[in-house]
Write an enzyme that holds these catalytic residues in place. Structure first.
Site, PDB file in Angstrom:
ATOM      1  N   ASP A 201      -5.651  -0.537  -4.975  1.00 18.44           N
ATOM      2  CA  ASP A 201      -4.343  -1.038  -5.389  1.00 18.44           C
ATOM      3  C   ASP A 201      -3.484  -1.150  -4.131  1.00 18.44           C
ATOM      4  O   ASP A 201      -3.274  -0.138  -3.442  1.00 18.44           O
ATOM      5  CB  ASP A 201      -3.732  -0.040  -6.384  1.00 18.44           C
ATOM      6  CG  ASP A 201      -2.410  -0.521  -6.969  1.00 18.44           C
ATOM      7  OD1 ASP A 201      -1.704  -1.310  -6.302  1.00 18.44           O
ATOM      8  OD2 ASP A 201      -2.078  -0.096  -8.091  1.00 18.44           O
TER       9      ASP A 201
ATOM     10  N   TYR B 253      10.667 -11.434  -7.391  1.00 22.71           N
ATOM     11  CA  TYR B 253       9.564 -12.188  -6.784  1.00 22.71           C
ATOM     12  C   TYR B 253      10.037 -13.010  -5.590  1.00 22.71           C
ATOM     13  O   TYR B 253       9.475 -12.943  -4.492  1.00 22.71           O
ATOM     14  CB  TYR B 253       8.941 -13.109  -7.843  1.00 22.71           C
ATOM     15  CG  TYR B 253       7.781 -13.930  -7.330  1.00 22.71           C
ATOM     16  CD1 TYR B 253       6.486 -13.405  -7.293  1.00 22.71           C
ATOM     17  CD2 TYR B 253       7.961 -15.239  -6.873  1.00 22.71           C
ATOM     18  CE1 TYR B 253       5.417 -14.153  -6.822  1.00 22.71           C
ATOM     19  CE2 TYR B 253       6.903 -15.980  -6.395  1.00 22.71           C
ATOM     20  CZ  TYR B 253       5.634 -15.441  -6.372  1.00 22.71           C
ATOM     21  OH  TYR B 253       4.581 -16.183  -5.895  1.00 22.71           O
TER      22      TYR B 253
ATOM     23  N   THR C 185      -4.141 -21.723 -10.652  1.00 21.74           N
ATOM     24  CA  THR C 185      -4.857 -20.432 -10.714  1.00 21.74           C
ATOM     25  C   THR C 185      -4.436 -19.764 -12.021  1.00 21.74           C
ATOM     26  O   THR C 185      -3.587 -20.281 -12.759  1.00 21.74           O
ATOM     27  CB  THR C 185      -4.438 -19.483  -9.567  1.00 21.74           C
ATOM     28  OG1 THR C 185      -3.049 -19.162  -9.726  1.00 21.74           O
ATOM     29  CG2 THR C 185      -4.655 -20.097  -8.204  1.00 21.74           C
TER      30      THR C 185
ATOM     31  N   ASP D 249      -9.577  -6.101  -4.041  1.00 22.69           N
ATOM     32  CA  ASP D 249      -8.810  -6.400  -5.241  1.00 22.69           C
ATOM     33  C   ASP D 249      -8.753  -5.160  -6.124  1.00 22.69           C
ATOM     34  O   ASP D 249      -9.654  -4.318  -6.072  1.00 22.69           O
ATOM     35  CB  ASP D 249      -9.452  -7.554  -6.028  1.00 22.69           C
ATOM     36  CG  ASP D 249      -8.434  -8.301  -6.896  1.00 22.69           C
ATOM     37  OD1 ASP D 249      -8.030  -9.409  -6.518  1.00 22.69           O
ATOM     38  OD2 ASP D 249      -8.034  -7.745  -7.952  1.00 22.69           O
TER      39      ASP D 249
ATOM     40  N   LYS E  20       9.134 -12.578  -1.572  1.00 23.91           N
ATOM     41  CA  LYS E  20       8.428 -13.631  -0.819  1.00 23.91           C
ATOM     42  C   LYS E  20       9.257 -14.117   0.370  1.00 23.91           C
ATOM     43  O   LYS E  20       8.705 -14.468   1.418  1.00 23.91           O
ATOM     44  CB  LYS E  20       8.084 -14.801  -1.744  1.00 23.91           C
ATOM     45  CG  LYS E  20       6.999 -14.477  -2.770  1.00 23.91           C
ATOM     46  CD  LYS E  20       5.681 -14.119  -2.116  1.00 23.91           C
ATOM     47  CE  LYS E  20       4.515 -14.159  -3.099  1.00 23.91           C
ATOM     48  NZ  LYS E  20       3.251 -13.705  -2.486  1.00 23.91           N
TER      49      LYS E  20
HETATM   50  N1  LIG Z   1      -0.550 -19.946  -7.972  1.00 23.93           N
HETATM   51  C1  LIG Z   1       0.642 -20.315  -7.541  1.00 23.93           C
HETATM   52  O1  LIG Z   1       1.261 -21.263  -8.055  1.00 23.93           O
HETATM   53  C2  LIG Z   1       1.284 -19.594  -6.357  1.00 23.93           C
HETATM   54  C3  LIG Z   1       2.395 -20.190  -5.745  1.00 23.93           C
HETATM   55  C4  LIG Z   1       2.998 -19.558  -4.655  1.00 23.93           C
HETATM   56  C5  LIG Z   1       2.483 -18.359  -4.186  1.00 23.93           C
HETATM   57  N2  LIG Z   1       1.416 -17.807  -4.792  1.00 23.93           N
HETATM   58  C6  LIG Z   1       0.925 -16.537  -4.250  1.00 23.93           C
HETATM   59  O2  LIG Z   1      -0.449 -16.628  -3.973  1.00 23.93           O
HETATM   60  C7  LIG Z   1      -1.043 -15.328  -4.061  1.00 23.93           C
HETATM   61  C8  LIG Z   1      -2.296 -15.434  -4.912  1.00 23.93           C
HETATM   62  O3  LIG Z   1      -1.932 -15.823  -6.220  1.00 23.93           O
HETATM   63  P1  LIG Z   1      -2.918 -16.572  -7.213  1.00 23.93           P
HETATM   64  O4  LIG Z   1      -2.191 -17.754  -7.715  1.00 23.93           O
HETATM   65  O5  LIG Z   1      -4.268 -16.733  -6.621  1.00 23.93           O
HETATM   66  O6  LIG Z   1      -2.927 -15.492  -8.404  1.00 23.93           O
HETATM   67  P2  LIG Z   1      -4.092 -14.665  -9.090  1.00 23.93           P
HETATM   68  O7  LIG Z   1      -3.440 -13.877 -10.168  1.00 23.93           O
HETATM   69  O8  LIG Z   1      -5.236 -15.556  -9.432  1.00 23.93           O
HETATM   70  O9  LIG Z   1      -4.572 -13.703  -7.903  1.00 23.93           O
HETATM   71  C9  LIG Z   1      -3.862 -12.562  -7.512  1.00 23.93           C
HETATM   72  C10 LIG Z   1      -4.867 -11.463  -7.240  1.00 23.93           C
HETATM   73  O10 LIG Z   1      -4.174 -10.323  -6.734  1.00 23.93           O
HETATM   74  C11 LIG Z   1      -4.735  -9.181  -7.345  1.00 23.93           C
HETATM   75  N3  LIG Z   1      -3.743  -8.101  -7.356  1.00 23.93           N
HETATM   76  C12 LIG Z   1      -2.546  -8.092  -8.013  1.00 23.93           C
HETATM   77  N4  LIG Z   1      -1.919  -6.920  -7.833  1.00 23.93           N
HETATM   78  C13 LIG Z   1      -2.742  -6.171  -7.047  1.00 23.93           C
HETATM   79  C14 LIG Z   1      -2.651  -4.859  -6.532  1.00 23.93           C
HETATM   80  N5  LIG Z   1      -1.593  -4.069  -6.807  1.00 23.93           N
HETATM   81  N6  LIG Z   1      -3.647  -4.407  -5.759  1.00 23.93           N
HETATM   82  C15 LIG Z   1      -4.740  -5.185  -5.484  1.00 23.93           C
HETATM   83  N7  LIG Z   1      -4.887  -6.430  -5.976  1.00 23.93           N
HETATM   84  C16 LIG Z   1      -3.890  -6.921  -6.740  1.00 23.93           C
HETATM   85  C17 LIG Z   1      -5.101  -9.609  -8.758  1.00 23.93           C
HETATM   86  O11 LIG Z   1      -6.056  -8.771  -9.358  1.00 23.93           O
HETATM   87  C18 LIG Z   1      -5.611 -11.031  -8.502  1.00 23.93           C
HETATM   88  O12 LIG Z   1      -7.010 -11.059  -8.273  1.00 23.93           O
HETATM   89  C19 LIG Z   1       0.045 -14.416  -4.642  1.00 23.93           C
HETATM   90  O13 LIG Z   1       0.631 -13.659  -3.603  1.00 23.93           O
HETATM   91  C20 LIG Z   1       1.062 -15.383  -5.209  1.00 23.93           C
HETATM   92  O14 LIG Z   1       2.363 -14.843  -5.191  1.00 23.93           O
HETATM   93  C21 LIG Z   1       0.800 -18.390  -5.863  1.00 23.93           C
END
Ligand SMILES: NC(=O)c1ccc[n+]([C@@H]2O[C@H](COP(=O)([O-])OP(=O)(O)OC[C@H]3O[C@@H](n4cnc5c(N)ncnc54)[C@H](O)[C@@H]3O)[C@@H](O)[C@H]2O)c1
Length: 264
Positions: free
Chosen positions: A72, A166, A201, A48, A170
């Site tokens: 990153d 976004y 989340t 992360d 995806k």
């Molecule tokens: N929560 C939702 O409703 C939802 C729905 C559909 C898809 N998603 C996808 O699920 C995945 C996880 O999302 P989440 O809901 O757990 O969000 P979150 O924000 O809790 O987790 C995302 C994590 O990615 C890390 N991150 C972001 N940019 C980064 C980078 N450049 N380098 C390294 N780490 C990086 C962040 O620090 C964070 O810990 C994402 O890809 C998101 O698009 C989430």
């Protein structure tokens, strides 16, 4: 009535001896996936950009069989260092979960800045291409078996307005899943994707912080509740396990029925 998270499909120890990388795993869906794979016996590399939070979460929740690395996902050298870190720690990588993501939607197209649009592509798509290529080379070289799971989104199947960056990233990630599955399934690498719906989340919260009103949307989920990160992790665990030995190129919605419903 549908029950909440709890039951599990994959037997304990099913992933023993396997090593997994999960990107964006300091919390949320990513950490839930890392935790689940670890519970099933896999050694996990948690990556992360927020390495302190990643370390704190892992120390609080996992006993052993994990390592944490910062970086990153937009930087190729960080991804290479992550991969080398995982191979250094566990000798090989068997499972790759491309999960890191950023919450930036509901931007009218006429207001979208090209740099922000590009960042969405870089985090969600370019990073997954780079890591998957590294993984493909690694597994094919040692003639092993491997699994990739890409964390796409239900918006890949049911797009939203004002979300060209976004949603397009995806959807492209879902297409990349299929093209890699078509290429590698005969060589021991299965490639699949999950499409989470609205999941509880930090991400879901920040949608509201960003000025989007999702209260109406949440009420229209057929199951009348948000998903839990654990419910996404269960499906990922199934996909990377031998229970899914004939599954490749799939995009599995985990959305409480959201994509099935086009009515009010
Ligand atoms: N929560 C939702 O409703 C939802 C729905 C559909 C898809 N998603 C996808 O699920 C995945 C996880 O999302 P989440 O809901 O757990 O969000 P979150 O924000 O809790 O987790 C995302 C994590 O990615 C890390 N991150 C972001 N940019 C980064 C980078 N450049 N380098 C390294 N780490 C990086 C962040 O620090 C964070 O810990 C994402 O890809 C998101 O698009 C989430």
């Amino acid at each position: 009535m549908s029950g909440a998270a709890g039951a599990s499909t994959v037997p304990q120890g099913a992933l023993a001896g396997r090593s997994a990388i999960v990107t964006g795993a300091a919390g949320g869906i990513g950490f839930a996936i890392a935790e689940k794979l670890n519970e099933l016996g896999a050694d996990v590399t948690i990556m992360d950009r927020d390495v302190e939070r990643a370390r704190a979460t892992a120390e609080a929740r996992l006993a052993s069989g994990y390592t944490v690395v910062g970086g990153d996902v937009r930087r190729e050298e960080d991804l290479k260092a992550m991969f080398d870190h995982a191979v250094g720690a566990w000798g090989k990588v068997d499972i790759l979960v491309n999960n890191a993501g950023i919450m930036e939607f509901v931007i009218p197209t006429v207001d979208q800045e090209l740099a922000k649009w590009q960042r969405l592509m870089d985090v969600h798509l370019r990073a997954a291409f780079i890591t998957s290529q590294m993984f493909g080379r690694h597994v094919l070289e040692r003639q092993g078996n491997g699994n990739i799971v890409n964390v796409s989104s239900i918006t890949a199947l049911r797009p939203m307005r004002s979300s060209n960056g976004y949603v397009v990233a995806k959807a492209a990630l879902a297409a990349m899943t299929q093209t890699m599955a078509a290429e590698w399934s005969g060589q021991g690498i299965r490639v699949n994707a999950v499409a989470p719906g609205f999941t509880r989340t930090h991400f879901a919260g920040s949608a509201n912080e960003a000025g989007a009103d999702f209260s109406d949307v949440f009420g229209r989920i057929p199951m009348k509740r948000l998903g839990q990160p654990r419910e996404i992790a269960e499906v990922v665990a199934f996909l990377v396990s031998d229970a899914a030995s004939y599954v490749s190129g799939a995009l599995i919605p985990i959305d409480g029925g959201w994509a099935a419903n086009s009515g009010p």
